[in-house]
Design a protein around this motif. Sequence first.
Motif, PDB file in Angstrom:
ATOM      1  N   UNK A  67      -4.654  10.602   0.672  1.00 12.97           N
ATOM      2  CA  UNK A  67      -3.767  11.575   0.482  1.00 12.97           C
ATOM      3  C   UNK A  67      -2.467  11.011   0.187  1.00 12.97           C
ATOM      4  N   UNK A  68      -2.231  10.114   0.963  1.00 13.15           N
ATOM      5  CA  UNK A  68      -0.827   9.587   1.023  1.00 13.15           C
ATOM      6  C   UNK A  68      -0.726   8.594  -0.031  1.00 13.15           C
ATOM      7  N   UNK A  69      -1.828   7.817  -0.395  1.00 11.31           N
ATOM      8  CA  UNK A  69      -1.669   7.086  -1.462  1.00 11.31           C
ATOM      9  C   UNK A  69      -1.806   7.638  -2.861  1.00 11.31           C
ATOM     10  N   UNK A  70      -2.196   8.934  -2.803  1.00  8.61           N
ATOM     11  CA  UNK A  70      -2.393   9.706  -4.011  1.00  8.61           C
ATOM     12  C   UNK A  70      -1.098  10.474  -4.235  1.00  8.61           C
ATOM     13  N   UNK A  71      -0.326  10.486  -3.109  1.00 10.04           N
ATOM     14  CA  UNK A  71       1.083  11.383  -3.215  1.00 10.04           C
ATOM     15  C   UNK A  71       0.787  12.645  -3.060  1.00 10.04           C
ATOM     16  N   UNK A  90       6.664   4.880   6.617  1.00  8.77           N
ATOM     17  CA  UNK A  90       7.924   3.970   6.070  1.00  8.77           C
ATOM     18  C   UNK A  90       7.346   2.592   5.845  1.00  8.77           C
ATOM     19  N   UNK A  91       6.690   2.116   6.563  1.00 12.11           N
ATOM     20  CA  UNK A  91       6.120   0.542   6.333  1.00 12.11           C
ATOM     21  C   UNK A  91       4.648   0.551   6.777  1.00 12.11           C
ATOM     22  N   UNK A  92       3.801  -0.163   6.045  1.00 16.39           N
ATOM     23  CA  UNK A  92       2.567  -0.622   6.325  1.00 16.39           C
ATOM     24  C   UNK A  92       2.639  -2.171   6.595  1.00 16.39           C
ATOM     25  N   UNK A  93       1.780  -2.566   7.633  1.00 12.02           N
ATOM     26  CA  UNK A  93       1.574  -3.859   7.988  1.00 12.02           C
ATOM     27  C   UNK A  93       0.090  -4.063   7.929  1.00 12.02           C
ATOM     28  N   UNK A 149      -9.008   0.631   5.730  1.00 10.27           N
ATOM     29  CA  UNK A 149      -8.013   1.588   4.928  1.00 10.27           C
ATOM     30  C   UNK A 149      -6.783   0.648   4.623  1.00 10.27           C
ATOM     31  N   UNK A 150      -6.930  -0.475   4.736  1.00 12.57           N
ATOM     32  CA  UNK A 150      -5.798  -1.382   4.120  1.00 12.57           C
ATOM     33  C   UNK A 150      -5.016  -1.124   3.108  1.00 12.57           C
ATOM     34  N   UNK A 168       0.226   4.012   0.411  1.00 10.98           N
ATOM     35  CA  UNK A 168       0.651   5.327   0.820  1.00 10.98           C
ATOM     36  C   UNK A 168       2.188   4.975   1.469  1.00 10.98           C
ATOM     37  N   UNK A 169       2.667   3.740   1.692  1.00 12.52           N
ATOM     38  CA  UNK A 169       3.763   3.532   2.386  1.00 12.52           C
ATOM     39  C   UNK A 169       4.947   3.314   1.427  1.00 12.52           C
ATOM     40  N   UNK A 170       6.174   3.462   1.888  1.00 14.25           N
ATOM     41  CA  UNK A 170       7.505   3.287   0.871  1.00 14.25           C
ATOM     42  C   UNK A 170       7.669   1.611   0.990  1.00 14.25           C
ATOM     43  N   UNK A 171       7.212   0.925   2.139  1.00 13.70           N
ATOM     44  CA  UNK A 171       7.083  -0.524   2.068  1.00 13.70           C
ATOM     45  C   UNK A 171       6.102  -1.109   2.673  1.00 13.70           C
ATOM     46  N   UNK A 172       5.674  -2.542   2.381  1.00 14.31           N
ATOM     47  CA  UNK A 172       4.862  -3.163   3.074  1.00 14.31           C
ATOM     48  C   UNK A 172       5.163  -4.303   3.419  1.00 14.31           C
TER      49      UNK A 172
END
Length: 284
Positions: free
Chosen positions: A114-118, A160-163, A183-184, A190-194
């Motif tokens: 859902x996050x990835x889809x906004x 805020x960030x995905x690693x 789910x990488x 879904x993240x603002x930064x990665x």
Amino acid sequence: MVARFMTLKEAVASCIKDGDTIAMEGFTHLIPHAAGHEVIRQGIKDLTLIRMTPDVIYDQLIGAGCAKKLVFSWGGNPGVGSLHRLREAVQEHWPHKLEIEEHSHAAMANAYDAGAAGLPCAVFKGYRGAELPRVNKNIKFIECPFTGESLAAVPSIRPDATVVHAQKANKKGDVLFEGIVGVQKEAVLAAKKSIITVEEIVDDFGDISPNAVMLPNWAVTAIVEVPGGAHPSYAQGYYKRDNAFYKAWDPIARDREAFTAWIEEHVMNGGPEDFAAKCRANKA
């Protein structure tokens, strides 16, 4: 935006700050240990850590005092037992109190999607007869407007960030994952930064296996070449899982002084270059 190539120190400093919500994903293998250690080295605090299966790297982040909250669906040292730094943070508030928010695997997978889809929330069939809704206020039930069916709903995950760690990036900044993946992709989208740490940077990917996962350069903030960056987990095609490390971690994590000494020696006085050396003996 197109992915930028950075050092690990630069990537963490530019993408993660005190108080952020951070996801570090990777299922069984490709777990971003090197990046987690850099977060500890930089002394970043008050993080909300998200991970479907928090294991050793989150035990280390929690014990080092980086986390204020953990959102998860299972936690443990795989094949060995408990996460003792996580347990002590919850039970004894050392090094400080840790808030926890527990979900099912299905809930978190849907929340990342859902996050990835906004979307603001994930809606799915689940939690019927389960006890978690009694202790987790972020699990709700809604009525389907079309069928009247009761469905579970949880907030979407928007870090805020995905690693994450992957096998390869090409020089354009596209990223390739192969082997078991979790789910990488969704966590990054879904993240603002990665931050993506990789085993190597190549001119092109060559033959790509049918189950490969690709991330385009426009979806990635920072790429860092860190050979061995998933150790002690494994990277298919590069090195095996270091089972001895997972067993050795249990007595280290049980004792505060042993844990603190380990972090000082292997994290604060270590660096990304150490990971490649540790993986040579576990060459796949």
